[in-house]
Design a protein around this motif. Sequence first.
Motif, PDB file in Angstrom:
ATOM      1  N   TYR A   1      -3.493  -4.014   5.943  1.00  0.00           N
ATOM      2  CA  TYR A   1      -2.103  -4.028   6.379  1.00  0.00           C
ATOM      3  C   TYR A   1      -2.024  -3.822   7.878  1.00  0.00           C
ATOM      4  O   TYR A   1      -2.947  -3.284   8.500  1.00  0.00           O
TER       5      TYR A   1
ATOM      6  N   THR B   1       0.177  -2.371  11.326  1.00  0.00           N
ATOM      7  CA  THR B   1       1.149  -1.364  11.760  1.00  0.00           C
ATOM      8  C   THR B   1       1.773  -1.697  13.108  1.00  0.00           C
ATOM      9  O   THR B   1       2.934  -1.416  13.351  1.00  0.00           O
TER      10      THR B   1
ATOM     11  N   LYS C   1       3.338  -2.292   7.575  1.00  0.00           N
ATOM     12  CA  LYS C   1       3.864  -0.927   7.701  1.00  0.00           C
ATOM     13  C   LYS C   1       4.762  -0.857   8.924  1.00  0.00           C
ATOM     14  O   LYS C   1       4.386  -1.358   9.992  1.00  0.00           O
TER      15      LYS C   1
ATOM     16  N   MET D   1       4.926  -0.614   3.637  1.00  0.00           N
ATOM     17  CA  MET D   1       4.780   0.829   3.784  1.00  0.00           C
ATOM     18  C   MET D   1       5.666   1.314   4.930  1.00  0.00           C
ATOM     19  O   MET D   1       6.005   0.540   5.834  1.00  0.00           O
TER      20      MET D   1
ATOM     21  N   ASP E   1       6.195   4.863   7.755  1.00  0.00           N
ATOM     22  CA  ASP E   1       5.487   6.010   8.329  1.00  0.00           C
ATOM     23  C   ASP E   1       6.460   6.828   9.163  1.00  0.00           C
ATOM     24  O   ASP E   1       7.008   6.338  10.157  1.00  0.00           O
TER      25      ASP E   1
ATOM     26  N   GLU F   1       4.565   7.459   4.401  1.00  0.00           N
ATOM     27  CA  GLU F   1       3.478   8.166   5.100  1.00  0.00           C
ATOM     28  C   GLU F   1       4.001   9.321   5.953  1.00  0.00           C
ATOM     29  O   GLU F   1       5.007   9.183   6.641  1.00  0.00           O
TER      30      GLU F   1
ATOM     31  N   GLU G   1      -6.268  -0.185   7.616  1.00  0.00           N
ATOM     32  CA  GLU G   1      -5.228  -0.341   8.638  1.00  0.00           C
ATOM     33  C   GLU G   1      -5.731  -1.251   9.758  1.00  0.00           C
ATOM     34  O   GLU G   1      -6.763  -0.991  10.366  1.00  0.00           O
TER      35      GLU G   1
END
Length: 397
Positions: free
Chosen positions: A165, A167, A195, A224, A226, A252, A347
């Motif tokens: 994934y 970020t 994410k 996701m 965070d 997260e 990640e």
Amino acid sequence: MAAVESNIVSYAQVGAGARTAADSADRIDWIQLSLIYLPLATPVSDAKVLTGVQKPLTEIAFVFCEIRTRDGHEGIGFGYSKRAGGRGVFAHAREIAPNLLGQDPSDIGKLFVQLQWAGASMGRAGMTTQAIAPFDIALWDLKAKRAKLPLAKLLGAHRDSVQCYNTSGGYLHTELPQVLKNVATSRESGIGGIKIKVGQPDLSIDVRRVGEVRKLLGDGFPLMVDANQQWDRQKATRACRAFEGFDLTWIEEPLDAHDHEGHGQLADRFDTAIATGEMLTSFEEHAHLIMAGTDFIQPDAPRVGGITPFLKIMALGEFKQRKLAPHFAMEIHLHLAAAYGIEPWLEHFEWLGPLFNEQLQLKDGRMWVPDRPGLGFSLSEQAIRWRADLAEFGQRP
């Protein structure tokens, strides 16, 4: 009786003439440490910046360790620090490095403990532990290279690729229209999950951003969020409830990194998985987290002291049936995630690309373990130009 005595003498004579592993061992004869600063094209902000506890991230400090042995074997590893601490990690690494000279590079467990004791008065977590990581990772890289195997294969891989994934396109400093463009670009590039950052002072802004990203991705695509530790238990409970309808893969760091009990309670209370662990800097801290019951553990090998403690975290996590999603440093964590018994996540950060001559392969939502021995990377000329400090020990090869 005489025959028995004769056999005893015979075995003793054979043992006396045999060489031991210590007799034939290789030895470390050269170590080089480099402090390298990686500049970021755009300052990066998450919830910690919005709450005023940190400034935007503009560069990352890396401490690289290169090791060479008497028999010509080589290994490379690194640690890193964001915003502050890079020179401190480098200084402590420089102090403890001489302890490795003349040592057998295969004795990785013994050497990890030795380096711990070298800085024991400063504690067994935090900066002193992170200063051990470049050495420990370099020793594992060397061991796999000597075996002519990718590190994942040396450890005993469960898979040849890991779902991956991204970020870096969803930070809070990025306006929503640009976040959506970044998400679309990442998906088109073959990423397997997205994410984005949350933790706005106004929860409704987070909910809107997550909702728009979910709409763009469609149902079922892994998403996701965070929060970077910026909620207390009450706010985290409200946020988790608000996000339940978005079918998130995980939420997260909804709480302070050391609130193991709170993370476990959220994991029990909500259907959406809870992930945390990136800020912890020892096996012991992760052990408390794992036992508290969070769904995903997110250890970071450079932060916990290297691959040696990371493997202990993996063993306990798998025993307790926790899922794994290592933080950052995909060049290292790809190999470790490939060796985890439960399907993990990796990640993806393109930030580190300029540091290395080699790049990892992303295909069909997964990052593939390279066939190069060891970790499979070497420092680029650009990385060397960014070097701010250097220390050498032993005989230069």
